[in-house]
Scaffold this active site. Structure first.
Site, PDB file in Angstrom:
ATOM      1  N   ALA A 123       0.830  -1.204   0.000  1.00 24.61           N
ATOM      2  CA  ALA A 123       0.000   0.000   0.000  1.00 24.61           C
ATOM      3  C   ALA A 123       0.865   1.255   0.000  1.00 24.61           C
ATOM      4  O   ALA A 123       1.264   1.760   1.055  1.00 24.61           O
ATOM      5  CB  ALA A 123      -0.928  -0.021   1.212  1.00 24.61           C
ATOM      6  N   GLU A 362       2.564   0.195 -11.100  1.00 23.01           N
ATOM      7  CA  GLU A 362       3.986   0.058 -10.720  1.00 23.01           C
ATOM      8  C   GLU A 362       4.874   1.047 -11.464  1.00 23.01           C
ATOM      9  O   GLU A 362       6.031   0.757 -11.777  1.00 23.01           O
ATOM     10  CB  GLU A 362       4.469  -1.384 -10.904  1.00 23.01           C
ATOM     11  CG  GLU A 362       3.852  -2.282  -9.851  1.00 23.01           C
ATOM     12  CD  GLU A 362       4.244  -3.722  -9.932  1.00 23.01           C
ATOM     13  OE1 GLU A 362       5.434  -3.992 -10.091  1.00 23.01           O
ATOM     14  OE2 GLU A 362       3.338  -4.558  -9.816  1.00 23.01           O
TER      15      GLU A 362
END
Ligand SMILES: Cc1cc2nc3c(=O)[nH]c(=O)nc-3n(C[C@H](O)[C@H](O)[C@H](O)COP(=O)(O)OP(=O)(O)OC[C@H]3O[C@@H](n4cnc5c(N)ncnc54)[C@H](O)[C@@H]3O)c2cc1C
Length: 380
Positions: A123, A362
């Site tokens: 997270a 990402e």
């Protein structure tokens, strides 16, 4: 020289058989109903597929980064969503815990994650900040000998179902940016509130908003050093960017196989679609792109496995190029299928939507280019 060994090929065989037997039957349900495949995750855990790089002593697959790439490729060929959730669980969470957490944390958590009994999530991103992760606002403050964490995370894969979170939190002034971030390993409790997000692709991955409301943590819950979280985050993302390249290769292959099958069967103008040279050229282009993507992903992972300094730039090159290739190949697959390709009956349609996350998650393509140029400047 081959970039892969017999062991990697064995891992591929296991992952391929698993994907065909266990993931294929649920892939449409995941996509249509945003169904999170909790039981199939447990099945994957039994085979060591969930955490390919976690040592066997903690119940993981005990492989290297190439093993992870190959496993993710085979899962992605059947389901981009399943592959992505395994990547987030096995690499962003479990590999990071294995590399950066204390022995106690690892012993307590990794066997449960590796077996699929518990779910972990990474997270970092927030509504304010994804690319600019050094600006995160979730804060951990010292109060009466413990840390109290408050904040709002966004887009967290597996987040809705997670039992543990690696949480990046600010532990100093905002101006200190990445120098005042600490990573905590938090067990889910009543202070955590999650809500699932409806996403375009990679559905069924439990993507969620996660709120931490006065969550208490001790010094023992810190991963790495106080104010040393940036190193944990960057190391994790560097590895993740190669791992997710495996997801990209798999998605592209899945779409290619669908398009090839379709072109061989579809009849028009008294011929099979595959007999037109344009179709053959399209398939040849797609194949060449997939092999390029695959070579980049394996090569980046190989550089990591041999501890080469060349890994860093190659991981970002692989992420950038494999994502673009996956989007391009899946788009071409939809085109080959014509109207059918645009329908919900088509798997190419699903792969096309799945592929888009690879250019965002990402680190976006733009962030990849930013890092690549920084490394060029440094002479790497
Ligand atoms: C399905 C899904 C799953 C995800 N899973 C996770 C997870 O498990 N954990 C987690 O922490 N996060 C996760 N994310 C978040 C993801 O990493 C971020 O969405 C991503 O990093 C982009 O951040 P952002 O959404 O805030 O976009 P922004 O950072 O606001 O970017 C918006 C646009 O600006 C561009 N941009 C950024 N910087 C520059 C620049 N310097 N110059 C020019 N353009 C720029 C970007 O490339 C992008 O096109 C997930 C996201 C999705 C959609």
């Amino acid at each position: 020289m081959s970039l892969l060994t017999q062991e990697h090929e064995l891992a591929r065989k296991t992952a391929r058989e698993f994907a065909e037997k266990y993931v294929d039957p649920i892939v449409r349900k995941m996509d249509r109903e945003n169904y999170y495949p909790r039981e199939t995750i447990r099945d994957a855990g039994e085979l060591g597929i969930l955490t390919p790089t976690v040592p066997a002593e903690y119940g993981g697959g005990g492989g290297d980064l190439r093993t992870a790439v190959v496993v993710l490729e085979e899962l992605g060929r059947i389901s981009g969503g399943f592959s992505l959730l395994v990547e987030a669980l096995g690499i962003l969470f479990a590999d990071a815990v294995n590399k950066h957490a204390s022995k106690r944390q690892k012993e307590e958590i990794l066997p449960k994650i590796a077996s699929g009994e518990k779910i972990g999530a990474f997270a970092l991103s927030e509504p304010c900040c994804g690319s600019d992760a050094a600006a995160i606002q979730t804060a951990a403050v010292r109060r009466g000998g413990e840390w109290v964490i408050n904040g709002h995370k966004m887009w967290i894969t597996n987040g809705h179902y997670a039992d543990y979170y690696l949480v990046a939190a600010r532990t100093g002034p905002r101006e200190a940016r990445h120098k005042a971030i600490t990573v905590f390993l938090l067990k889910r409790s009543n202070c955590v509130e999650t809500s699932q997000i409806e996403v375009m692709g990679v559905r069924g991955t439990g993507t969620a908003e996660v709120k931490f409301n006065n969550c208490a943590a001790s010094d023992d819950d810190i991963v790495g050093e106080v104010n040393g979280g940036w190193k944990v985050i960057v190391d994790t993302l560097n590895v993740g960017r190669t791992a997710i390249s495996g997801v990209a290769v798999g998605i592209a292959r899945g779409a290619f196989e669908e398009a090839l099958k379709w072109a061989r069967n579809r009849e028009l103008f008294d011929r099979k679609l595959i007999e037109f040279q344009n179709t053959q050229f399209e398939l040849a282009e797609m194949y060449a792109s997939i092999e390029t993507a695959r070579t980049l992903a394996y090569y980046a992972a190989y550089l990591y496995d041999i501890n080469s300094p060349g890994f860093l730039i190659m991981s970002h090159v692989a992420k950038l190029q494999t994502a673009r290739i996956a989007v391009d190949v899946t788009r071409r697959a939809v085109q080959i299928e014509g109207g059918f390709g645009y329908s919900k009956e088509s798997k190419a349609e699903m792969f096309y939507r799945d592929a888009k996350i690879l250019e965002i998650g990402e680190g976006t393509n733009e962030v990849m280019k930013y890092v690549i140029y920084k490394l060029i400047e440094k002479g790497q």
